[in-house]
Motif scaffolding. Sequence first.
Motif: not given
Length: 339
Positions: A224-235
Amino acid sequence: MKYNKGFAPILILVIALGVLSVGGVAYFAGKSSAPKNEVNDNSNYFPPVDQNYNPPTTNNNTSVTSNTNSNVTPPVIAKPSITIISPNGGEKFVPGDILSVSYTTSNIPKGTSCDSAMVGKYNGINVGQEMNGFVVSISGKQVVSTKILDGTLPANYKVMIDCGSVKDQSDSDFTITAKNPISDLKTYANVQYGFEFKYPTNGYKFSAGNSNNTFAFGSSEFSAGVSKNVLTDDPEYLPHFRFVVLTPSKPIGELTTYVSSLMNNSHGSPDEYVSSQYVNINGTQWLKVKSQNDFMGSNPGDYNYFYYFNNKLYWMNLWGASSADLEKIPSTFKFLPIT
């Protein structure tokens, strides 16, 4: 008579010599009888000295009268200064607030550019935010405002203003607290593996499900994961929280030795071991490991948490956490009672 003819010149010579002799005697007689204070041309003459004579005294130390007035006070040159009025200690803010900095300037040349910043420390690491600068236009009280960025770490801060030749900072710390308390976070519960944790939703994206990935610590069954909701080529480079259920790659004897050896000796590990300690999270003893990686270094909140039970290795990873919201997640994790 012919013989007398030769004696006549002789007689004349004798008479002449006699005359010269008489004249010489008279000259010397006259010279010896002259007064002693009379000066003659070829003599070494020294005038008589009056023993009671005192020559006039010449004073070579003549005092010079100065026209300088010692009581005149030199002009006072006013020094430039800048003073922060607020925030100056004790104030509280949250990310998203408008931070208005009130200050006064004096004798700073018009047109001088000034920079401002908010600086503090979080877990011993320098943190902060560049704020809006300004150009001095008039002396007196002024205000410059900046929005506190979302995700700003909770810490004590001071405002600093730098105008080149003059600087100032807040006298005492003000505080930025987390925007969302724990009670405002959403809860994720998993009955299959018997756990739950809370996570932020505003500005973050969440994912969970079965997985089949290989890590240095073992093969994953669930993640399971939580990350910033930002569009990027390198999440993967974004700050994120990850929870993984693993089957260990080999039997685990001592957990610290197992984790540190795999981190330092395997290319399959995302991080390098730095230090560790056991911490209690809601009744469970987790091994908290401080780590760093080759390309990003050590970041505030860059930690791994491990718990081993029934041949399952539970792994929480908090990586590059520049977000205070992500750092709350491990403290909310707990295993559910077995029913």
